[in-house]
Design an enzyme around this catalytic site. Structure first.
Site, PDB file in Angstrom:
ATOM      1  N   HIS A 126       0.807  -1.224   0.000  1.00 48.82           N
ATOM      2  CA  HIS A 126       0.000   0.000   0.000  1.00 48.82           C
ATOM      3  C   HIS A 126       0.845   1.281   0.000  1.00 48.82           C
ATOM      4  CE1 HIS A 126      -3.634  -2.237   0.459  1.00 48.82           C
ATOM      5  NE2 HIS A 126      -3.326  -2.687   1.660  1.00 48.82           N
ATOM      6  N   HIS A 165      -6.693  -7.047  -0.217  1.00 50.70           N
ATOM      7  CA  HIS A 165      -6.800  -5.613  -0.482  1.00 50.70           C
ATOM      8  C   HIS A 165      -6.007  -5.261  -1.748  1.00 50.70           C
ATOM      9  CE1 HIS A 165      -7.341  -6.044   3.921  1.00 50.70           C
ATOM     10  NE2 HIS A 165      -8.290  -5.146   3.731  1.00 50.70           N
ATOM     11  N   ASP A 247      -5.082 -12.817   3.608  1.00 48.07           N
ATOM     12  CA  ASP A 247      -6.285 -12.285   4.255  1.00 48.07           C
ATOM     13  C   ASP A 247      -7.554 -12.470   3.424  1.00 48.07           C
ATOM     14  OD1 ASP A 247      -5.023 -10.541   2.526  1.00 48.07           O
ATOM     15  OD2 ASP A 247      -5.031  -8.835   3.891  1.00 48.07           O
TER      16      ASP A 247
END
Length: 312
Positions: A126, A165, A247
């Site tokens: 990120h 994500h 995740d």
């Protein structure tokens, strides 16, 4: 040849507040899960500012060092998600996470090992050019890709990010780099609310695949078989890098996908086979997310078991 495990105990010294899911216990459990495996174990070195400058803004390392507190915690991303903190002992972990990814590329490309898993924290996918966010400080995998291109002279590198994500930082750091294919599969909608399939990047080298909440094995395997693997084959990379987030597992508290241990084993086997076919087995995987400790440990073990099988 063998599989390398690159890690460092300094990565346990990056502390975070109790409300943050990215904790040292994650790496403890990962290393416990890999204990006893026959791996070529190597310490993660610290990255130099010149390494970080391959992707990040000039002076970015100094900016992080200047923000590191003498005690307590400092939030770095209050304007985004208020989840990214520095503690007094964070910088060594941050630099070793980046340096570990670079060291893994060196070991694989210098034919010391067939493939490698980099067990480090904080994660990286990120982090943008001058902005830490989402637990991430430095774009470890993006940095590894640029290192392979600029310092080893590779012509093409593929990145596969299967964290739940979207890897917004990896795409931002490599947006102007036509020599890297960046694949990200992720739940949508979900923070950071980027990674729309329509975003192919300025060089048509982005492949974003969104999975709806509640989807699982069938949707994942179909998307990878029909879209991801053919895209990698067409790109013909000389190295495959993996942003290995766990995740998307059905037990993870931060998302709503239903992947299982078997799915991660299947996906790793397929990626390792592609690496064998396209780039002499050269694959480097770097730990990203995964916040249910039991699921994380179990899935990392399945992931590395498949790497070991491919490297034997």
């Amino acid at each position: 040849m063998t599989t390398a495990l690159i890690t460092h105990l300094d990565c346990l010294a990056h502390k975070t507040p109790d409300h943050v899911h990215e904790q040292p216990a994650r790496l403890h459990r990962v290393l416990e899960a890999l204990d006893g495996l026959e791996l070529d174990r190597a310490p993660a070195p610290r990255a130099w500012p010149t390494d970080v400058n391959l992707c990040h803004a000039e002076g970015y390392v100094s900016l992080l060092k200047d923000r590191q507190p003498k005690d307590g915690f400092v939030s770095l991303d209050a304007d985004t998600d208020n989840e990214t903190y520095l503690s007094p002992t964070s910088m060594n972990a941050i630099l070793r996470a980046a340096g570990g990814a670079i060291r893994a590329v060196d070991m694989v490309l210098d034919q010391e090992v067939e493939n490698a898993f980099v067990a480090v924290r904080p994660p990286g996918h990120h982090a943008e050019q001058a902005m830490p966010m989402g637990f991430c400080m430095i774009g470890n995998v993006a940095l590894a890709a640029k290192h392979a291109l600029e310092r080893h002279g590779l012509s093409r590198v593929a990145i596969v990010d299967f964290d739940v994500h979207h890897g917004n930082g990896t795409q931002a750091l490599l947006r102007d780099e036509p020599r890297v294919l960046v694949v990200s599969s992720h739940q949508t909608p979900l923070w950071p609310n980027s990674g729309d399939p329509s975003d192919r990047g300025p060089h048509q080298t982005f492949l974003n695949i969104g999975f709806p909440p509640g989807s699982g094995s069938d949707q994942m395997r179909q998307a990878y078989s029909q879209q991801v693997f053919p895209a990698i084959e067409a790109f013909k990379p000389k190295l495959i890098l993996v942003s290995a987030g766990f995740d998307a597992h059905q037990d993870d508290p931060l998302a709503d996908l239903n992947w299982s241990r078997a799915d991660y084993a299947w996906l790793t086997e397929k990626l390792a086979n592609l690496a064998q076919t396209l780039c002499e087995g050269r694959l480097v995987s770097v730990l990203e997310g995964g916040y249910d400790l039991d699921a994380l440990a179990d899935c990392v073990r399945a992931h590395v078991d498949e790497l070991v099988k491919a490297g034997s």
